[in-house]
Write a protein that holds these residues in place. Sequence first.
Motif, PDB file in Angstrom:
ATOM      1  N   GLY A 185      -1.765 -12.798 -46.923  1.00 35.91           N
ATOM      2  CA  GLY A 185      -2.252 -14.164 -46.277  1.00 35.91           C
ATOM      3  C   GLY A 185      -1.955 -14.270 -44.722  1.00 35.91           C
ATOM      4  O   GLY A 185      -2.659 -14.761 -43.822  1.00 35.91           O
ATOM      5  N   ALA A 186      -0.723 -13.617 -44.387  1.00 33.39           N
ATOM      6  CA  ALA A 186      -0.061 -13.708 -43.073  1.00 33.39           C
ATOM      7  C   ALA A 186      -0.907 -12.860 -42.125  1.00 33.39           C
ATOM      8  O   ALA A 186      -1.335 -12.981 -41.015  1.00 33.39           O
ATOM      9  N   ALA A 187      -1.401 -11.656 -42.826  1.00 33.08           N
ATOM     10  CA  ALA A 187      -2.512 -10.549 -42.008  1.00 33.08           C
ATOM     11  C   ALA A 187      -3.704 -11.451 -41.645  1.00 33.08           C
ATOM     12  O   ALA A 187      -4.226 -11.303 -40.592  1.00 33.08           O
ATOM     13  N   LEU A 188      -4.318 -12.061 -42.847  1.00 33.07           N
ATOM     14  CA  LEU A 188      -5.376 -12.804 -42.611  1.00 33.07           C
ATOM     15  C   LEU A 188      -5.429 -13.809 -41.533  1.00 33.07           C
ATOM     16  O   LEU A 188      -6.249 -14.158 -40.587  1.00 33.07           O
ATOM     17  N   VAL A 193      -8.485 -15.845 -39.950  1.00 35.33           N
ATOM     18  CA  VAL A 193      -8.915 -16.413 -41.206  1.00 35.33           C
ATOM     19  C   VAL A 193      -8.176 -17.486 -41.767  1.00 35.33           C
ATOM     20  O   VAL A 193      -6.888 -17.719 -41.356  1.00 35.33           O
ATOM     21  N   THR A 194      -8.776 -18.725 -42.204  1.00 43.06           N
ATOM     22  CA  THR A 194      -8.200 -19.847 -42.727  1.00 43.06           C
ATOM     23  C   THR A 194      -8.278 -20.215 -44.171  1.00 43.06           C
ATOM     24  O   THR A 194      -7.441 -21.137 -44.847  1.00 43.06           O
ATOM     25  N   MET A 195      -9.161 -19.311 -44.951  1.00 39.06           N
ATOM     26  CA  MET A 195      -9.361 -19.603 -46.298  1.00 39.06           C
ATOM     27  C   MET A 195      -9.811 -18.323 -46.882  1.00 39.06           C
ATOM     28  O   MET A 195     -10.423 -17.599 -46.405  1.00 39.06           O
ATOM     29  N   ASN A 196      -9.161 -17.970 -48.203  1.00 36.64           N
ATOM     30  CA  ASN A 196      -9.444 -16.826 -48.909  1.00 36.64           C
ATOM     31  C   ASN A 196      -9.836 -17.290 -50.172  1.00 36.64           C
ATOM     32  O   ASN A 196      -9.565 -17.890 -51.062  1.00 36.64           O
ATOM     33  N   LEU A 197     -11.099 -16.622 -50.452  1.00 38.20           N
ATOM     34  CA  LEU A 197     -12.036 -17.189 -51.641  1.00 38.20           C
ATOM     35  C   LEU A 197     -11.335 -16.267 -52.850  1.00 38.20           C
ATOM     36  O   LEU A 197     -11.790 -15.538 -53.440  1.00 38.20           O
ATOM     37  N   ALA A 198      -9.948 -16.374 -53.245  1.00 38.26           N
ATOM     38  CA  ALA A 198      -9.301 -15.937 -54.350  1.00 38.26           C
ATOM     39  C   ALA A 198      -8.281 -16.775 -54.414  1.00 38.26           C
ATOM     40  O   ALA A 198      -7.769 -17.663 -53.548  1.00 38.26           O
ATOM     41  N   GLN A 233       0.290 -19.266 -54.563  1.00 44.84           N
ATOM     42  CA  GLN A 233       1.475 -19.806 -53.749  1.00 44.84           C
ATOM     43  C   GLN A 233       1.680 -18.817 -52.398  1.00 44.84           C
ATOM     44  O   GLN A 233       2.112 -19.207 -51.347  1.00 44.84           O
ATOM     45  N   GLY A 234       1.587 -17.327 -52.831  1.00 48.40           N
ATOM     46  CA  GLY A 234       1.859 -16.611 -51.634  1.00 48.40           C
ATOM     47  C   GLY A 234       0.897 -16.923 -50.203  1.00 48.40           C
ATOM     48  O   GLY A 234       1.282 -16.844 -49.240  1.00 48.40           O
ATOM     49  N   MET A 235      -0.370 -17.329 -50.668  1.00 52.45           N
ATOM     50  CA  MET A 235      -1.346 -17.679 -49.472  1.00 52.45           C
ATOM     51  C   MET A 235      -1.045 -18.783 -49.031  1.00 52.45           C
ATOM     52  O   MET A 235      -0.882 -18.873 -47.680  1.00 52.45           O
ATOM     53  N   HIS A 236      -0.285 -19.830 -49.790  1.00 54.40           N
ATOM     54  CA  HIS A 236       0.259 -21.035 -49.080  1.00 54.40           C
ATOM     55  C   HIS A 236       1.266 -20.772 -47.966  1.00 54.40           C
ATOM     56  O   HIS A 236       1.149 -21.452 -46.928  1.00 54.40           O
ATOM     57  N   GLU A 237       2.090 -19.684 -48.503  1.00 53.90           N
ATOM     58  CA  GLU A 237       3.295 -19.611 -47.724  1.00 53.90           C
ATOM     59  C   GLU A 237       2.938 -19.048 -46.386  1.00 53.90           C
ATOM     60  O   GLU A 237       3.539 -19.339 -45.197  1.00 53.90           O
ATOM     61  N   ALA A 238       1.865 -18.244 -46.421  1.00 52.39           N
ATOM     62  CA  ALA A 238       1.355 -17.666 -45.083  1.00 52.39           C
ATOM     63  C   ALA A 238       0.475 -18.636 -44.378  1.00 52.39           C
ATOM     64  O   ALA A 238      -0.074 -18.217 -43.165  1.00 52.39           O
ATOM     65  N   GLY A 239       0.148 -20.010 -44.910  1.00 53.10           N
ATOM     66  CA  GLY A 239      -0.960 -20.986 -44.079  1.00 53.10           C
ATOM     67  C   GLY A 239      -2.199 -20.502 -44.402  1.00 53.10           C
ATOM     68  O   GLY A 239      -3.210 -21.089 -43.543  1.00 53.10           O
ATOM     69  N   THR A 240      -2.519 -19.859 -45.502  1.00 58.63           N
ATOM     70  CA  THR A 240      -4.091 -19.519 -45.739  1.00 58.63           C
ATOM     71  C   THR A 240      -4.418 -20.393 -47.156  1.00 58.63           C
ATOM     72  O   THR A 240      -3.603 -20.145 -47.990  1.00 58.63           O
ATOM     73  N   THR A 241      -5.578 -21.106 -46.963  1.00 59.06           N
ATOM     74  CA  THR A 241      -5.794 -21.808 -48.183  1.00 59.06           C
ATOM     75  C   THR A 241      -6.614 -21.164 -49.219  1.00 59.06           C
ATOM     76  O   THR A 241      -7.387 -20.352 -48.921  1.00 59.06           O
ATOM     77  N   PRO A 242      -6.087 -21.037 -50.357  1.00 55.96           N
ATOM     78  CA  PRO A 242      -6.816 -20.365 -51.601  1.00 55.96           C
ATOM     79  C   PRO A 242      -7.963 -21.133 -51.934  1.00 55.96           C
ATOM     80  O   PRO A 242      -7.882 -22.462 -52.038  1.00 55.96           O
ATOM     81  N   VAL A 243      -8.659 -20.335 -52.661  1.00 57.61           N
ATOM     82  CA  VAL A 243      -9.775 -20.825 -53.485  1.00 57.61           C
ATOM     83  C   VAL A 243      -9.768 -20.467 -54.935  1.00 57.61           C
ATOM     84  O   VAL A 243      -9.855 -19.165 -55.250  1.00 57.61           O
ATOM     85  N   LEU A 244      -9.726 -21.156 -55.832  1.00 56.79           N
ATOM     86  CA  LEU A 244      -9.549 -20.940 -57.338  1.00 56.79           C
ATOM     87  C   LEU A 244     -10.978 -20.687 -57.635  1.00 56.79           C
ATOM     88  O   LEU A 244     -11.888 -21.570 -57.492  1.00 56.79           O
ATOM     89  N   LYS A 245     -11.369 -19.427 -58.518  1.00 58.93           N
ATOM     90  CA  LYS A 245     -12.867 -19.517 -58.838  1.00 58.93           C
ATOM     91  C   LYS A 245     -12.729 -18.468 -60.283  1.00 58.93           C
ATOM     92  O   LYS A 245     -11.722 -17.982 -60.608  1.00 58.93           O
ATOM     93  N   ARG A 392     -13.216 -35.091 -48.108  1.00 59.51           N
ATOM     94  CA  ARG A 392     -12.503 -33.937 -48.514  1.00 59.51           C
ATOM     95  C   ARG A 392     -12.413 -32.619 -47.925  1.00 59.51           C
ATOM     96  O   ARG A 392     -11.471 -32.209 -47.791  1.00 59.51           O
ATOM     97  N   VAL A 393     -13.428 -32.372 -46.973  1.00 65.55           N
ATOM     98  CA  VAL A 393     -13.526 -31.362 -46.188  1.00 65.55           C
ATOM     99  C   VAL A 393     -12.393 -31.625 -45.158  1.00 65.55           C
ATOM    100  O   VAL A 393     -11.795 -30.390 -44.651  1.00 65.55           O
ATOM    101  N   LEU A 394     -12.487 -32.527 -44.362  1.00 69.78           N
ATOM    102  CA  LEU A 394     -11.766 -32.671 -43.357  1.00 69.78           C
ATOM    103  C   LEU A 394     -10.107 -32.781 -43.782  1.00 69.78           C
ATOM    104  O   LEU A 394      -9.266 -32.318 -43.437  1.00 69.78           O
ATOM    105  N   ALA A 395      -9.977 -33.349 -45.231  1.00 66.08           N
ATOM    106  CA  ALA A 395      -8.646 -33.495 -45.615  1.00 66.08           C
ATOM    107  C   ALA A 395      -7.905 -32.142 -45.871  1.00 66.08           C
ATOM    108  O   ALA A 395      -6.853 -31.789 -45.594  1.00 66.08           O
ATOM    109  N   VAL A 396      -8.655 -31.294 -46.340  1.00 63.74           N
ATOM    110  CA  VAL A 396      -8.045 -29.820 -46.674  1.00 63.74           C
ATOM    111  C   VAL A 396      -8.099 -29.061 -45.321  1.00 63.74           C
ATOM    112  O   VAL A 396      -7.291 -28.101 -45.377  1.00 63.74           O
ATOM    113  N   LYS A 397      -8.796 -29.420 -44.427  1.00 61.98           N
ATOM    114  CA  LYS A 397      -8.472 -28.794 -43.054  1.00 61.98           C
ATOM    115  C   LYS A 397      -7.116 -29.387 -42.328  1.00 61.98           C
ATOM    116  O   LYS A 397      -6.877 -29.011 -41.284  1.00 61.98           O
TER     117      LYS A 397
END
Length: 400
Positions: A185-188, A193-198, A233-245, A392-397
């Motif tokens: 997440g830190a590398a992204l 990158v702000t969001m990982n689809l994972a 949680q790891g993504m969050h700690e790096a400042g990247t938003t995860p996407v559950l799918k 919702r979009v503005l809030a998650v940003k």
Amino acid sequence: MREELPIGRHGGPKTGTRALLVCAALGALLAAALHGPDPGAGVTGRPVAAPPPPTSSMSASGTRTPDAAPPPDPCAVRVAALAPRHRLAQLLMVGVDPRGPADALGLVRAEQVGGIFIGGDDPGLLTGGLAEVRAAAALPLAVAVDDEGGRVQRVEELDGPLPSARRMAAELSPEQVRALARDRGAALANRGVTMNLAPVLDTGDQPDGTAIGDRSFSPDPAVAATYALAFAQGMHEAGTTPVLKHFPGHGNTSGDSHVGAVTSPPLEALRQTDLAPYRDIGRYGRVAVMLGHIAVPGLTGGRPATLSPEAYALLRGEFGFTGPAMTDDLGAMRAVTDLVDLPEAVRQALAAGADIALWSSGGRTGEVLDHLEASVASGTLPADRVDEAARRVLAVKGVC
């Protein structure tokens, strides 16, 4: 010694005394008429509770004024300030040329879309140019990749490979997966990158080459949830938003939604498998949830979940999710493209309850926005649905 009243011949007070008593009684009645009953006594004469205080306030001049209204929702204020087309554009995540910034820069300058998706195998845009693209956006731009690990990853040539979800669960502890996701997440984030689809929450033990296969952490819902939570949680700690799918569950479907329609087990069966990791969804923190193009017997009436109001209602109701819901790819997966053209697919998804409509193939953004504007004007895409999604979009940003 107690003073006795004089008694008359028939057992009552004597005449003079009787007159005095009558006058006293009349005086009491007159006082009650003029001043009202004793506020401390009810109709039975027993004390009663004081009435609740009014909900308004007394001003210095003695007039009563209503209490102040609650402060307005800051996200609603920001959304109301957007031009109608810009508001709609915030709900779009559009694929861009991954080789460099020119395509993304032109798209953001022209239409101010809410997000871009960087797919493909060429990581050129991730090595430079994203800062310029993000600076061109009037509102924060979501920059998304799908970097799950295994056969679905984007920066392995730049930052090293990630094992598949199945391998992570087999070979690593949840804490090790959390650390791995934090580093990735830190590398992204460092690349813009702000969001990982994972991560993938689907359960299943299908072979590696199938639609989900080794993209699933485990066929056991508890194990899948534990590892998906660690990854998020790891993504969050790096400042990247995860996407559950892929809600409501792609792990046990009949086929691959990239190449055609797919059907999952019935809803009651999904509650014991693919849906189980979504329970207590608040533990994943600030996330988005991606819906898959999955027909669910007992829920979607034969339609893909991405276009089904019932699927979004399940996510919001039974699972209590309040963040943004997004679609899987509406422009390159035949489970949808065999049914409806892209502009109408985007409209149907947003009207059904999606907050972010994704298509990885790029292009046609102006055409999609024209269609959405006409749909709002005709009422086939309700304006309040657009406003809800934009909030919702503005809030998650983190805008509001």
